[in-house]
Write a protein that holds these residues in place. Structure first.
Motif, mmCIF file in Angstrom:
data_model
loop_
_atom_site.group_PDB
_atom_site.id
_atom_site.type_symbol
_atom_site.label_atom_id
_atom_site.label_comp_id
_atom_site.label_asym_id
_atom_site.label_seq_id
_atom_site.Cartn_x
_atom_site.Cartn_y
_atom_site.Cartn_z
ATOM 1 N N ALA A 395 30.055 44.179 52.955
ATOM 2 C CA ALA A 395 29.726 43.234 51.891
ATOM 3 C C ALA A 395 30.607 43.466 50.667
ATOM 4 C CB ALA A 395 28.247 43.375 51.523
ATOM 5 N N GLU A 396 30.890 44.724 50.383
ATOM 6 C CA GLU A 396 31.755 45.034 49.241
ATOM 7 C C GLU A 396 33.165 44.503 49.475
ATOM 8 O OE1 GLU A 396 32.716 48.996 46.537
ATOM 9 O OE2 GLU A 396 32.208 49.205 48.648
ATOM 10 N N LEU A 397 33.674 44.681 50.707
ATOM 11 C CA LEU A 397 35.002 44.182 51.037
ATOM 12 C C LEU A 397 35.047 42.658 50.979
ATOM 13 C CD1 LEU A 397 37.870 44.858 51.956
ATOM 14 C CD2 LEU A 397 37.057 44.809 54.321
ATOM 15 N N LEU A 398 33.988 42.010 51.483
ATOM 16 C CA LEU A 398 33.924 40.543 51.419
ATOM 17 C C LEU A 398 33.908 40.060 49.974
ATOM 18 C CD1 LEU A 398 31.376 39.651 54.238
ATOM 19 C CD2 LEU A 398 33.786 39.040 54.149
ATOM 20 N N ALA A 399 33.156 40.752 49.130
ATOM 21 C CA ALA A 399 33.083 40.351 47.733
ATOM 22 C C ALA A 399 34.456 40.419 47.066
ATOM 23 C CB ALA A 399 32.077 41.232 46.994
ATOM 24 N N GLU A 400 35.246 41.434 47.424
ATOM 25 C CA GLU A 400 36.585 41.544 46.836
ATOM 26 C C GLU A 400 37.493 40.409 47.290
ATOM 27 O OE1 GLU A 400 37.935 45.374 47.947
ATOM 28 O OE2 GLU A 400 36.564 46.477 46.634
ATOM 29 N N ARG A 401 37.310 39.995 48.547
ATOM 30 C CA ARG A 401 38.182 38.961 49.079
ATOM 31 C C ARG A 401 37.703 37.545 48.770
ATOM 32 N NH1 ARG A 401 39.955 41.300 55.069
ATOM 33 N NH2 ARG A 401 40.778 43.303 54.328
ATOM 34 N N LEU A 402 36.481 37.432 48.254
ATOM 35 C CA LEU A 402 35.934 36.095 47.978
ATOM 36 C C LEU A 402 35.746 35.864 46.482
ATOM 37 C CD1 LEU A 402 33.235 35.999 50.800
ATOM 38 C CD2 LEU A 402 35.423 34.801 50.769
ATOM 39 N N GLU A 403 36.561 36.544 45.674
ATOM 40 C CA GLU A 403 36.402 36.408 44.226
ATOM 41 C C GLU A 403 36.619 34.983 43.747
ATOM 42 O OE1 GLU A 403 39.062 39.166 42.469
ATOM 43 O OE2 GLU A 403 37.794 40.929 42.832
ATOM 44 N N HIS A 404 37.434 34.210 44.471
ATOM 45 C CA HIS A 404 37.735 32.840 44.040
ATOM 46 C C HIS A 404 36.833 31.812 44.707
ATOM 47 C CE1 HIS A 404 41.252 34.495 42.085
ATOM 48 N NE2 HIS A 404 41.663 35.041 43.228
ATOM 49 N N ASP A 405 35.824 32.249 45.451
ATOM 50 C CA ASP A 405 34.866 31.328 46.077
ATOM 51 C C ASP A 405 33.471 31.730 45.611
ATOM 52 O OD1 ASP A 405 33.198 29.840 47.700
ATOM 53 O OD2 ASP A 405 34.593 29.885 49.389
ATOM 54 N N PRO A 406 32.967 31.138 44.532
ATOM 55 C CA PRO A 406 31.689 31.595 43.942
ATOM 56 C C PRO A 406 30.526 31.565 44.923
ATOM 57 C CG PRO A 406 32.822 30.062 42.479
ATOM 58 C CD PRO A 406 33.569 30.041 43.766
ATOM 59 N N ASP A 407 30.458 30.523 45.781
ATOM 60 C CA ASP A 407 29.312 30.417 46.688
ATOM 61 C C ASP A 407 29.304 31.565 47.688
ATOM 62 O OD1 ASP A 407 28.515 28.126 45.431
ATOM 63 O OD2 ASP A 407 29.575 26.787 46.802
ATOM 64 N N LEU A 408 30.436 31.797 48.358
ATOM 65 C CA LEU A 408 30.499 32.881 49.333
ATOM 66 C C LEU A 408 30.426 34.241 48.658
ATOM 67 C CD1 LEU A 408 33.206 31.510 51.810
ATOM 68 C CD2 LEU A 408 30.724 31.477 52.019
ATOM 69 N N THR A 415 24.176 40.259 50.010
ATOM 70 C CA THR A 415 24.162 41.186 51.151
ATOM 71 C C THR A 415 24.308 42.627 50.670
ATOM 72 O OG1 THR A 415 25.154 39.458 52.529
ATOM 73 C CG2 THR A 415 25.242 41.723 53.351
ATOM 74 N N ARG A 416 25.232 42.838 49.724
ATOM 75 C CA ARG A 416 25.430 44.191 49.202
ATOM 76 C C ARG A 416 24.155 44.702 48.528
ATOM 77 N NH1 ARG A 416 26.054 46.061 44.434
ATOM 78 N NH2 ARG A 416 26.356 44.002 43.491
ATOM 79 N N MET A 417 23.536 43.839 47.714
ATOM 80 C CA MET A 417 22.321 44.259 47.010
ATOM 81 C C MET A 417 21.192 44.556 48.003
ATOM 82 S SD MET A 417 22.457 41.578 43.820
ATOM 83 C CE MET A 417 20.875 42.118 43.197
ATOM 84 N N ALA A 418 21.097 43.739 49.062
ATOM 85 C CA ALA A 418 20.056 43.990 50.067
ATOM 86 C C ALA A 418 20.289 45.331 50.761
ATOM 87 C CB ALA A 418 20.033 42.849 51.087
ATOM 88 N N ALA A 419 21.547 45.650 51.062
ATOM 89 C CA ALA A 419 21.851 46.928 51.696
ATOM 90 C C ALA A 419 21.508 48.091 50.760
ATOM 91 C CB ALA A 419 23.321 46.972 52.097
ATOM 92 N N GLU A 420 21.812 47.935 49.480
ATOM 93 C CA GLU A 420 21.483 48.996 48.522
ATOM 94 C C GLU A 420 19.971 49.185 48.420
ATOM 95 O OE1 GLU A 420 23.424 47.780 44.964
ATOM 96 O OE2 GLU A 420 25.354 48.676 45.496
ATOM 97 N N ARG A 421 19.222 48.059 48.453
ATOM 98 C CA ARG A 421 17.766 48.177 48.402
ATOM 99 C C ARG A 421 17.232 48.854 49.664
ATOM 100 N NH1 ARG A 421 14.879 42.736 46.661
ATOM 101 N NH2 ARG A 421 13.114 44.146 46.908
ATOM 102 N N GLY A 422 17.878 48.581 50.804
ATOM 103 C CA GLY A 422 17.488 49.277 52.023
ATOM 104 C C GLY A 422 17.720 50.775 51.907
#
Length: 744
Positions: A395-408, A415-422
């Protein structure tokens, strides 16, 4: 299930066999009904065909007589037509009787129409011209009458054999079926078709009237009619979902006329007697079952229930904890009386042992609960944290690659926050079970709480006033600062929820001493000097029964979905694992105070000064890292993360593969190994063997659950650097740089 209910159940079971027999008989009767009805339908179709045959022959005799009648040979058309009209009055089954000359022109007719009409184009006239003797038959709709008729034609020839005239009678098929033939087949349908599949007559069903004059050759019934022989039957599904049985009948002259005779009946109608019989039998069976059940109910009430009720009443009181309950005399003879005596003796024994059992159970249940949660958490933490590591990193890698797509990007962050909560959930369970790896150090509590004060204020929101009493110069406490921060955050969240309309939260730090008397009144308390953190709110407070369960895992008084019930249990486990003590003081409507007693540090010179957070991100490096991980997904994920950080990566599935790599010539700067691995060699054992081969090799451990491999008495072994799963790339980079710096 009560005894009466069991008896009634036996009654019901005893009724199953008669019910099955009724069902089998009904099934048999239905088959017999179908066979008998099919035979009746076949017989009826034959009767209809024979009746038609007889009427055709009778008409032939009539035409034979008319051909020789002197009135028919009258030269006057009016006289001839009047004669035929009188004949038709005597035989109303005919739609009309007429004669033509040798060329097919109408000579006279029973309708006395006086019309000029030519029948030369009719097939039956053309066949009559070539017929020496006998009848010509043709089923059709009459040209003059417009109804379905069977044209019966007889040629009239002179002595030389030349055609003089043609005499024709139209047998009214609709009237014949409606008034005469239907008497032969009551309750059945009669269908007459011509040889093109056109419906001539279909009675008595009024719904069939719309099909008169239409061809049903394309329907299954039409195809059956044109292909069936005498006595053939078929069962066809109707448009309304029902099924009808049809039979075909014929006779020589009927077949010659092109008529197709069908007789049918709806399967539902022919099975009605069997269904009615089944309903009557079921009613009788139900009445018998009701009578028998009533008798069993009365017997159970009078002879059994009263004594059973006495036993049940005592058992209920015993179940409610009333060990003084006894069944008074007299006791009946037999099994029930013996059971009453056994219950009385059992109550005597239980009453004598209750106090000791209660105390023993309390201690045993607590130990079992801790052990069960520990085993459950330990069993899940390793695999669950492996999965969370991959999810969090991806999720962290996806977030870095999707900086220009706000929805994704939003989805990746979620997803990252859910994993951290887990991961937080797993750590909370490990904390309650006292199996989380702690790194206790001498910590200035006032300074540490001052560092996280802004976070706590943001957590409380604008409606809650905050007050911090953090005196300087207090002795340090021996505690893991990161776990202390998590515990205070949980307490702050609970306080906020207890003050939905606002209030005051006070956090105080002070010195305290717990004496032997206090330790005797509380479990797992060691007398001595402590640093105490008191978190006080002015909220709703807690009832005594709530306080008694507050530290239980998954216990919560919040609405469903607003709390996991792990906050206070995590605080409890953390404090106990830190060899401290936690206590709740609360009253309904007066607020709550939670006090954390943390042990004083033996070596105050090693006091930890809390570091201020910085925005500097630690980058990667160019060193070579050997990754040893038994989980394929985690190993591939970690190798990818290290590659992104610039490191040279070698991978091994277990200790055996890692040792083969270490025996090679490849340069290796850091051994990054999982603590718990299959194959008989754990991470620490691998590290010992690796250091023998390569002295000075840096070692970084990682694990979702250590199983006491590098953690003993709740604390990391000296010199061990552990990266707990799940972790982010930045945390991995920081730990690697820490290991490399530490060994420099």
């Amino acid at each position: 299930m009560s005894i009466r209910a069991r008896l009634l159940w036996l009654v019901a079971m005893s009724m199953i066999l008669p019910g099955l027999l009724l069902g089998l008989r009904s099934f048999h009767e239905r088959g017999v009904q179908v066979d008998a009805a099919t035979a009746r339908i076949v017989n009826a179709s034959s009767e209809v065909a024979r009746d038609l045959e007889a009427r055709i022959l009778a008409t032939g005799q009539l035409l034979y007589g008319l051909a020789r009648a002197r009135d028919l040979q009258s030269e006057s058309r009016e006289g001839c037509s009047a004669f035929l009209a009188r004949v038709r009055e005597q035989y109303p089954q005919y739609t009309g009787i007429l004669t033509t000359d040798r060329d097919g022109r109408l000579a006279c007719d029973s309708l006395q129409s006086g019309r000029e009409q030519d029948f030369a184009d009719r097939s039956y006239f053309q066949r009559a011209q070539t017929t020496e003797d006998g009848l010509v038959l043709d089923a059709a709709f009459g040209r003059m009458s417009g109804s379905a008729v069977l044209q019966i034609v007889r040629p009239v020839r002179d002595r030389a054999g030349d055609l003089e005239a043609v005499i024709l009678a139209g047998l009214d098929l609709e009237r014949l079926v409606g008034e005469d033939l239907r008497l032969l087949v009551p309750g059945m349908e009669i269908l007459l078709l011509d040889q093109q599949g056109t419906v001539l007559v279909w009675q008595p069903n009024p719904a069939r009237a719309t099909r008169i004059g239409q061809s049903i050759l394309g329907a299954p019934l039409g195809r059956f009619a044109l292909s069936a022989g005498a006595g053939d039957t078929v069962a066809l599904r109707e448009e309304d979902g029902g099924t009808s049985i049809w039979a075909s009948g014929t006779a020589p002259h009927v077949a010659e006329s092109g008529l197709r005779v069908l007789v049918g009946q709806n399967r539902r109608d022919l099975l009605a007697p069997a269904d009615r019989r089944l309903r009557e039998d079921l009613v009788i069976l139900a009445i018998l079952s009701l009578l028998l059940g009533t008798a069993v109910w009365v017997i159970g009430e009078v002879m059994i229930r009263r004594n059973v009720a006495r036993i049940a009443a005592m058992a209920t009181r015993l179940g409610q904890g009333d060990l003084s309950a006894r069944i008074p005399a007299p006791h009946p003879k037999g099994e029930l009386g013996g059971l009453m005596a056994v219950l009385n003796r059992s109550a005597d024994s239980l009453e004598q042992q209750r106090e000791s059992i209660i105390e023993l159970n309390r201690k045993l249940l607590r130990a079992q609960r801790m052990e069960a949660v520990g085993q459950l958490t330990g069993g899940l933490a390793h695999d669950f944290n492996n999965l969370l590591t991959v999810i969090l990193g991806s999720a962290e890698l996806l977030a870095e690659r999707l900086e220009h797509d706000p929805d994704l990007l939003h989805l990746a962050e979620a997803t990252r926050m859910a994993a951290e909560r887990g991961g937080e959930l797993t750590r909370s369970l490990l904390a309650f079970a006292r199996r989380q790896p702690l790194e206790p150090r001498a910590t200035d509590l006032s300074a540490e709480i001052g560092r996280i004060e802004p976070l706590l204020r943001r957590t409380l929101g604008a409606y809650v006033e905050c007050r911090f009493e953090l005196p300087p110069g207090l002795p340090p406490a021996l505690v893991d600062p990161s776990q202390l921060e998590a515990a205070l955050l949980n307490l702050t969240l609970n306080a906020r929820d207890a003050m939905p309309y606002g209030g005051l939260l006070t956090v105080e730090v002070a010195e305290s001493e717990l004496d032997a008397a206090y330790a005797a009144r509380n479990d797992e308390v060691v007398p001595g000097e402590y640093l105490v953190i008191a978190v006080t709110d002015t909220g709703q407070g807690m009832a005594p029964e709530v306080i008694a369960q507050a530290f239980e895992p998954f216990f919560t008084t919040k609405e469903f979905g607003r709390g996991s019930g792990l906050g206070l249990s995590m605080v409890y486990g953390f404090v106990k694992q830190s060899q401290g003590h936690v206590k709740i003081y609360s009253e309904l409507g007066q607020g709550t105070t939670v006090k954390l007693y943390l042990p004083r540090a033996v070596d105050p010179g090693a006091t930890r000064t809390p570091a201020r957070p910085t925005a500097t991100r630690i980058g990667g490096g160019t060193e070579s890292v050997l990754v040893v991980e038994d989980d394929d997904m985690v190993r591939a994920h970690v190798a990818g993360e290290l590659t992104l950080l610039g490191y040279t990566v070698l991978s091994a599935r277990d200790g055996r593969e890692a040792m083969e790599i270490l025996r090679g010539e490849a340069p290796i700067d850091v051994l990054f190994t999982d603590v718990v691995m299959p194959g008989g060699m754990s991470g620490p054992q691998l590290a010992v063997s690796a250091l023998l081969l390569r002295p000075g090799l840096r070692v970084l451990y990682t694990s979702g659950y250590t199983e006491n491999a590098v953690v003993h008495h709740g604390r990391l072994d000296p010199g061990v650097v552990l990266l707990s799963k799940p972790y982010r790339r930045q945390e991995l980079a920081e730990k690697l740089r820490l290991v490399l710096r530490t060994e420099e």
